[in-house]
Design an enzyme around this catalytic site. Structure first.
Site, mmCIF file in Angstrom:
data_model
loop_
_atom_site.group_PDB
_atom_site.id
_atom_site.type_symbol
_atom_site.label_atom_id
_atom_site.label_comp_id
_atom_site.label_asym_id
_atom_site.label_seq_id
_atom_site.Cartn_x
_atom_site.Cartn_y
_atom_site.Cartn_z
ATOM 1 N N LYS A 1 -46.468 -0.006 8.576
ATOM 2 C CA LYS A 1 -47.500 0.741 9.521
ATOM 3 C C LYS A 1 -47.955 -0.245 10.415
ATOM 4 O O LYS A 1 -48.521 -1.462 10.190
ATOM 5 C CB LYS A 1 -48.664 1.189 8.471
ATOM 6 N N HIS B 1 -53.869 9.050 3.190
ATOM 7 C CA HIS B 1 -54.772 7.749 2.584
ATOM 8 C C HIS B 1 -55.472 8.159 1.420
ATOM 9 O O HIS B 1 -55.969 9.376 1.317
ATOM 10 C CB HIS B 1 -55.843 7.541 3.776
ATOM 11 N N HIS C 1 -49.473 4.013 14.710
ATOM 12 C CA HIS C 1 -50.951 4.633 15.290
ATOM 13 C C HIS C 1 -50.810 4.435 16.690
ATOM 14 O O HIS C 1 -51.287 3.259 17.162
ATOM 15 C CB HIS C 1 -52.128 3.752 14.538
ATOM 16 N N ASP D 1 -52.656 13.044 7.369
ATOM 17 C CA ASP D 1 -53.703 12.130 7.586
ATOM 18 C C ASP D 1 -54.777 12.662 6.894
ATOM 19 O O ASP D 1 -56.029 11.958 7.215
ATOM 20 C CB ASP D 1 -53.792 12.004 9.238
ATOM 21 N N ALA E 1 -64.239 7.350 10.922
ATOM 22 C CA ALA E 1 -63.434 8.363 11.386
ATOM 23 C C ALA E 1 -62.500 8.710 10.196
ATOM 24 O O ALA E 1 -62.069 8.023 9.694
ATOM 25 C CB ALA E 1 -62.517 7.743 12.418
ATOM 26 N N HIS F 1 -49.718 11.215 13.457
ATOM 27 C CA HIS F 1 -50.614 12.179 13.931
ATOM 28 C C HIS F 1 -50.878 12.159 15.387
ATOM 29 O O HIS F 1 -51.807 11.995 16.101
ATOM 30 C CB HIS F 1 -52.055 11.826 13.301
ATOM 31 N N HIS G 1 -47.904 11.246 5.544
ATOM 32 C CA HIS G 1 -48.943 10.372 5.970
ATOM 33 C C HIS G 1 -50.338 10.640 5.536
ATOM 34 O O HIS G 1 -50.770 11.702 5.588
ATOM 35 C CB HIS G 1 -49.248 10.615 7.686
HETATM 36 C C1 NCD Z 1 -57.898 6.940 8.861
HETATM 37 C C2 NCD Z 1 -58.620 6.250 7.879
HETATM 38 O O1 NCD Z 1 -59.885 6.770 7.724
HETATM 39 O O2 NCD Z 1 -58.189 5.460 6.980
HETATM 40 N N1 NCD Z 1 -58.706 7.513 9.851
HETATM 41 C C3 NCD Z 1 -58.574 8.600 10.735
HETATM 42 O O3 NCD Z 1 -59.531 9.103 11.525
HETATM 43 N N2 NCD Z 1 -57.385 9.002 10.719
HETATM 44 C C4 NCD Z 1 -57.160 5.930 9.653
HETATM 45 C C5 NCD Z 1 -56.137 6.193 10.688
HETATM 46 O O4 NCD Z 1 -55.214 6.883 9.915
HETATM 47 O O5 NCD Z 1 -56.258 6.299 11.950
HETATM 48 ZN ZN ZN Z 2 -54.027 7.855 9.089
#
Ligand code: NCD
Ligand code: ZN
Length: 344
Positions: free
Chosen positions: A99, A15, A136, A247, A263, A174, A13
């Site tokens: 997702k 980004h 999520h 994450d 976030a 997560h 997982h």
């Molecule tokens: C993630 C993001 O910034 O893309 N943020 C997070 O707090 N985990 C999005 C997500 O996975 O919820």
């Molecule tokens: Zn995420």
């Protein structure tokens, strides 16, 4: 134990965003992990196989020459995702999952699912083809307390969903609570979960210690200590339903240190090292390899990696900031130390 060698891990997982910043963040992951499940929450989101393949090319272009790294692409489920697109995804070698973000649940989730019932034809096709759904797991009802949103989601959305699609292969992403651990354990082997390093190492006090810290704000939000302990127990249990997913979610310093901060916690620069800390604190370093390197590929029906990495007990200083396009990024533990070091 001052040194551990593990089969090379994967991140289930992650980004990495898009554009200029790819070359800043991809190397951190590519030096540690062989593969990563790439989240599709770009602006606009990655909703088709064609878009996922183009995004994959942009990621490949950012991998350093001395690394072998494979991005595993995902599609972003919307109210309009067709069974045909799911079929295309399921038969494409580079797309590995879909997702599901409830609309508005987190960063860039505005195009997410407004009501799960609109996705039934897509989910039916996923159940048929075995393409995993990555969830999520938080309700978006502003009246539900932010610390309860995962538990309420499990009860009100996930349980009914899995009753309707009992063979759907699903990863609750997560996870942050004892409720999620118990739920995943109670289900058959088609349901699994990822756990982040920050949810293993921190509890909600860490958001407020010595003053509010926006760099510890992520979604789902950090929970109380009893939940952190439940996550540790799940991670070290040897149960193949629980595996590594960082994450890692980079945002610029400016967008985190803001009156309406984003976030997301960036951990890619020290990801496997931070998991090693968490497992060591639990006296379970011997359980790290299966969690980090075996259970993920087994669930995704991919081969386990054959090369390895070595970590040494050697404290190192995390930079106070990292480059992020024209901006800066504040990594987890910025200006502090990490106890394990990766041989490079
Ligand atoms: C993630 C993001 O910034 O893309 N943020 C997070 O707090 N985990 C999005 C997500 O996975 O919820
Ligand atoms: Zn995420």
């Amino acid at each position: 134990m001052d040194k551990i060698t593990l089969s090379r891990p994967d991140d289930w997982h992650l980004h990495v965003r898009d554009g200029d910043v790819l070359k800043n963040v991809i190397p951190d992951t590519a030096r540690r992990f062989a593969r990563a499940i790439i989240m599709p929450n770009l602006k606009p989101p990655v909703t088709t196989v064609t878009q996922a393949l183009a995004y994959r090319e942009r990621i490949l272009a950012a991998i350093p020459d001395d690394c072998q790294f494979e991005p595993l692409m995902t599609l972003y489920l919307t109210d309009n995702t067709s069974a045909k697109e799911i079929q295309l995804a399921a038969s494409n070698a580079h797309v590995h999952a879909v997702k599901y973000y409830p609309a508005g649940a987190t960063t860039n989730s505005d195009s997410g699912v407004s009501d799960i019932k609109y996705t039934y034809t897509a989910l039916e096709k996923m159940e048929q083809t075995g393409l995993p759904l990555l969830v999520h797991g938080e309700v978006t009802d502003p009246n539900v307390d932010i610390f309860d949103r995962e538990a309420v989601f499990i009860e009100s959305v996930l349980e009914p969903l899995l009753k309707r699609f009992p063979n759907l292969r699903l990863v609750l992403e997560h996870i942050t609570t004892a409720h999620a651990v118990d739920f995943v354990k109670s289900m058959a082997s088609n349901v699994a979960a990822t756990i982040t390093p920050h949810h293993l190492l921190m509890n909600r006090n860490d958001i407020f210690k010595g003053g509010i810290n926006p760099h510890h704000y992520c979604l789902p939000i950090l929970k109380r200590e009893a939940h952190r302990t439940a996550l540790i127990e799940a991670a070290i249990s040897g149960n193949p339903k629980f595996f590594l997913g960082t994450d890692s979610a980079p945002h610029s310093q400016a967008s985190k240190e803001s009156s309406c901060g984003c976030a997301g916690i960036y951990s890619a620069h020290a990801a496997i090292e931070l998991y090693a800390e968490a497992f060591e604190q639990a006296n379970a370093l011997d359980k790290l390899e299966a969690f980090a390197s075996f259970f993920g590929p087994d669930f995704y029906r991919l081969p386990r990696n054959t090369d390895s990495i070595t970590l040494r007990r050697k404290s190192w200083d995390v930079p106070t900031e990292l480059p992020f396009g024209n901006e800066t990024l504040i990594p987890l533990r910025a200006g502090q130390t990490v106890a394990w070091h990766l041989d490079k």
